[in-house]
Design a protein around this motif. Structure first.
Motif, mmCIF file in Angstrom:
data_model
loop_
_atom_site.group_PDB
_atom_site.id
_atom_site.type_symbol
_atom_site.label_atom_id
_atom_site.label_comp_id
_atom_site.label_asym_id
_atom_site.label_seq_id
_atom_site.Cartn_x
_atom_site.Cartn_y
_atom_site.Cartn_z
ATOM 1 N N PHE A 168 79.833 35.614 -9.969
ATOM 2 C CA PHE A 168 81.178 35.555 -9.515
ATOM 3 C C PHE A 168 81.776 34.955 -10.860
ATOM 4 N N LEU A 181 80.365 27.933 -4.781
ATOM 5 C CA LEU A 181 79.856 29.439 -4.938
ATOM 6 C C LEU A 181 78.584 29.696 -5.572
ATOM 7 N N LEU A 202 76.504 32.450 -3.677
ATOM 8 C CA LEU A 202 76.543 33.723 -4.354
ATOM 9 C C LEU A 202 75.963 33.887 -5.763
ATOM 10 N N SER A 248 83.904 38.993 -7.767
ATOM 11 C CA SER A 248 82.604 39.288 -7.506
ATOM 12 C C SER A 248 82.092 40.771 -7.894
ATOM 13 N N GLU A 257 79.833 43.360 2.326
ATOM 14 C CA GLU A 257 79.797 42.418 1.194
ATOM 15 C C GLU A 257 80.874 41.794 1.051
ATOM 16 N N ILE A 310 80.770 43.398 -6.519
ATOM 17 C CA ILE A 310 80.123 44.185 -5.600
ATOM 18 C C ILE A 310 80.113 45.535 -5.790
ATOM 19 N N PHE A 366 81.612 37.915 1.241
ATOM 20 C CA PHE A 366 82.126 37.103 0.071
ATOM 21 C C PHE A 366 83.422 36.534 0.667
ATOM 22 N N LYS A 367 84.208 37.089 1.269
ATOM 23 C CA LYS A 367 85.536 36.400 1.844
ATOM 24 C C LYS A 367 85.238 35.235 2.747
#
Length: 223
Positions: free
Chosen positions: A78, A71, A75, A98, A107, A100, A111-112
């Motif tokens: 997170f 991650l 990202l 996260s 987003e 967002i 993320f998923k």
């Protein structure tokens, strides 16, 4: 042994008061520094700042270190939490959060997808759950919780003064409750723990438990 300790305490109880006093001063100083750096007295998680929380039910154990490394490459911000069985220690779920902004749907999808890329399978309602919190809702909820703690502390102080009807014991109880909250908050910040909405409620409960104990000890002392 207990008698020796009691005698030692009776002779030095005034000096021993310096220990909590020093801890309180250090805690206040640290909270002041923390506020100047972060603009707030706590580190807030996504339940208070807004964002997304994905809870992955562990069909097979997930390596937290490998997930964190993966991650980190995809990202910017997170947090990962592992939920384990309290008896066996077996991993039951992994929570990824996260912050967002306003839980934007695009987003959230990204993320998923990033998490699915690590897991190697699709996240659905059977193996995961997704919680969304808007930034405005989180901020409003945070302000309401802080206001609730403030009002609770004021009402607690009034009740204490009504019970004892004397300044010294009442002030001691209120100061003890204030010190318990301040020291706990400073220690939580020092450990780098992010506080959730449930964490704010825990501080509210701390007022109750602290005052209950302090009133009992003060009443016994006065008798």
């Amino acid at each position: 042994m207990s008698e020796k300790f009691a005698k030692l305490y009776d002779k030095n109880y005034k000096n021993l008061l310096l220990i909590p006093a020093i801890l309180l001063i250090i805690s206040l100083a640290y909270l002041g520094y923390f506020y100047s750096v972060n603009g707030d007295f706590i580190r807030k998680d996504v339940s208070l700042t807004g964002g997304i929380t994905i809870t992955i039910e562990s069909q097979q154990e997930i390596n937290i270190d490998e997930l964190n490394t993966y991650l980190s490459q995809n990202l910017d911000d997170f947090e990962i939490k592992e939920l384990s069985n309290r008896f066996s220690g077996k991993q039951e779920a992994v929570v990824v959060q996260s912050p967002i902004q306003d839980s934007d749907s695009s987003e959230i999808s990204e993320f998923k997808i990033v998490i699915e890329g690590f897991l190697g399978y699709e996240l659905n309602t059977e193996n995961s759950s997704i919680e969304k919190t808007g930034s405005k809702f989180g901020e409003s909820f945070y302000k309401q919780l802080i206001f609730a703690i403030f009002i609770s502390f004021i009402l607690m102080a009034l009740v204490v003064f009504i019970i004892f009807r004397s300044f010294a014991p009442s002030a001691a109880v209120v100061l003890s409750a204030f010190a318990d909250i301040t020291m706990t908050l400073a220690f939580v910040n020092f450990l780098g723990i992010k506080v959730s909405s449930a964490g704010i409620m825990a501080f509210l409960m701390l007022i109750g438990y602290s005052v209950d104990t302090d009133i009992m000890l003060t009443t016994r002392l006065l008798k």
